[in-house]
Write an enzyme that holds these catalytic residues in place. Structure first.
Site, mmCIF file in Angstrom:
data_model
loop_
_atom_site.group_PDB
_atom_site.id
_atom_site.type_symbol
_atom_site.label_atom_id
_atom_site.label_comp_id
_atom_site.label_asym_id
_atom_site.label_seq_id
_atom_site.Cartn_x
_atom_site.Cartn_y
_atom_site.Cartn_z
ATOM 1 N N SER A 169 26.309 57.539 18.623
ATOM 2 C CA SER A 169 27.598 56.929 18.903
ATOM 3 C C SER A 169 27.412 55.568 19.574
ATOM 4 O O SER A 169 26.802 54.675 18.998
ATOM 5 C CB SER A 169 28.442 57.892 19.749
ATOM 6 O OG SER A 169 29.777 57.449 19.853
ATOM 7 N N ASP A 215 33.550 61.653 10.018
ATOM 8 C CA ASP A 215 33.599 61.005 11.334
ATOM 9 C C ASP A 215 34.954 60.317 11.526
ATOM 10 O O ASP A 215 35.275 59.359 10.833
ATOM 11 C CB ASP A 215 32.463 59.982 11.448
ATOM 12 C CG ASP A 215 32.232 59.509 12.870
ATOM 13 O OD1 ASP A 215 33.190 59.548 13.678
ATOM 14 O OD2 ASP A 215 31.095 59.097 13.176
ATOM 15 N N HIS A 247 31.457 63.307 13.684
ATOM 16 C CA HIS A 247 30.838 62.345 14.585
ATOM 17 C C HIS A 247 29.794 63.002 15.472
ATOM 18 O O HIS A 247 28.830 62.354 15.902
ATOM 19 C CB HIS A 247 31.934 61.697 15.445
ATOM 20 C CG HIS A 247 31.435 60.650 16.382
ATOM 21 N ND1 HIS A 247 30.969 59.421 15.957
ATOM 22 C CD2 HIS A 247 31.326 60.642 17.742
ATOM 23 C CE1 HIS A 247 30.613 58.697 17.005
ATOM 24 N NE2 HIS A 247 30.815 59.408 18.091
#
Length: 300
Positions: A169, A215, A247
C-alpha cells in the site's frame, strides 16, 4: 523452524565444492568456499529452483530472526531481521519491507521467513508512525537498509551491493520512492501500491508491481497500472495483477505473491538466471493471475 538442511551440508556441483568435499573426507582442514557451488555466478544461493520450491511455504534455508528495537535506530521504527542461519554460503542479498497505512510490521511479517528461507536477509520494518506517507516510508526503507548494512550485528551476513525494497500500500508507494532516490537498488516489488505520484520515468531499478483486481483502496486503474506504464520501456519491469484479490492480499500468506517476488528478487538481486524461467515467457492468466505484463527476455 523445520526446513531442508542448509546448502553447506549438501554436495556442491562445482569443482571448488567438490574439492572441499574431498578435503573433508581426506581430513584436509579447509571448509567450503562461500558460493562455491555457483562458479559461474558467485551470488547464486541454494539449489536449482523448481515450481514447487518457489511456491513452498519454506525454502531451502533454515531461518533465524533478530528483533531491532525502535530505541536503537534512527530514521525508522525498528523491526525484525530474518536471515538464513547458515554462514557456509557467504553473504546474502537483502530486502527491506514496509507495511501500509495504519499498518505495522506484523501485517507483512509472513514475508520475512518466507523470503529468508529462499536465501535473503529480510528486514520487515515498523514506520515512525502508522500514518506516514509514501515519501516518508521510502526514506525509512533506505534508513533500514543503511542500518542493516552499516550498524546491525548481522551486517557481515549481507552483501551491501545487492539490496532491494518491498512494501504494501503506502509502503508499496514508498518502495517506488526509495528506488527513485537510490538507483543502485537492485530490485523493487511494490505490493498493491498507493501513491499520489502516478509517473515513475526516473526509476532505474528492476521493478515488479503487484496489483489486485478487487482493490477498492488503490484501484489498479489509478495506481498499479499507471505506475507500471510510466516506467521506462527499456527497464526490466513487470505488472502482476492478482485475480479475485483485494487491497489486503499482501497481508496474509499468498503463494502467487511469494512465487513471483522470490523469482524477481533472485533474478535481479542475485543475478540468478535460473529463475528467469518463472518470469519469461510471461506467466499466463490463471485462477490466481488476472493479468501479467512485462518485457522479456530481461536485460539486466
Amino acid at each position: 523452524m523445520h526446513t531442508l538442511p542448509p546448502t553447506g551440508h549438501r554436495i556442491r556441483r562445482s569443482l571448488g565444492a567438490a574439492l572441499a568435499s574431498f578435503a573433508v573426507v581426506a581430513g584436509i582442514g579447509f571448509g567450503p568456499a562461500p558460493g562455491a557451488h555457483a562458479a559461474d555466478n558467485p551470488y547464486e544461493r541454494g539449489p536449482a529452483p523448481t515450481n514447487a520450491s518457489i511456491e513452498a511455504v519454506r525454502g531451502h534455508y533454515a531461518v533465524s530472526q533478530s528483533t531491532v528495537s525502535s530505541l536503537s535506530v534512527t530514521g525508522f521504527g525498528g523491526g525484525t531481521i530474518y536471515y538464513p542461519t547458515t554462514t557456509a554460503d557467504g553473504t546474502f542479498g537483502a530486502v527491506a519491507i514496509s507495511p501500509g497505512y495504519t499498518g505495522t510490521q506484523s501485517s507483512i511479517a509472513w514475508l520475512g521467513p518466507r523470503l529468508a528461507s529462499q536465501g535473503f536477509v529480510v528486514f520487515t520494518i515498523d514506520t515512525l508512525t502508522t500514518v506516514d506517507q509514501p515519501d516518508s516510508r521510502g526514506r525509512q526503507l533506505l534508513a533500514a537498509l543503511d542500518h542493516l548494512t552499516r550498524v546491525s550485528p548481522l551486517r557481515t551476513r549481507v552483501d551491501s551491493t545487492r539490496l532491494g525494497v518491498m512494501g504494501h500500500s503506502m509502503g508499496g508507494g514508498g518502495s517506488l520512492e526509495a528506488a527513485k532516490s537510490r538507483p543502485s537498488l537492485r530490485a523493487a516489488v511494490p505490493l498493491t501500491p498507493w501513491n499520489l505520484d502516478k509517473t515513475w520515468p526516473e526509476l532505474r531499478t528492476p521493478t515488479l508491481i503487484v496489483g489486485a483486481d478487487g482493490d477498492s483502496i488503490a484501484p489498479v486503474s489509478s495506481h498499479s497500472e499507471p505506475f507500471y506504464e510510466s516506467l521506462p520501456s527499456a527497464l526490466d519491469r513487470a505488472y502482476l495483477e492478482l485475480n479475485g484479490a483485494s487491497h489486503f492480499a499482501p497481508n496474509s500468506s499468498n503463494t502467487t505473491i511469494a512465487k513471483y517476488s522470490v523469482s524477481w528478487l533472485k533474478r535481479f538481486i542475485d543475478d540468478d538466471t535460473r529463475y528467469e524461467q518463472f518470469l519469461c515467457p510471461l506467466p499466463r492468466p490463471s485462477l490466481t493471475i488476472e493479468e501479467y505484463r512485462g518485457n522479456c527476455p530481461h536485460t539486466s
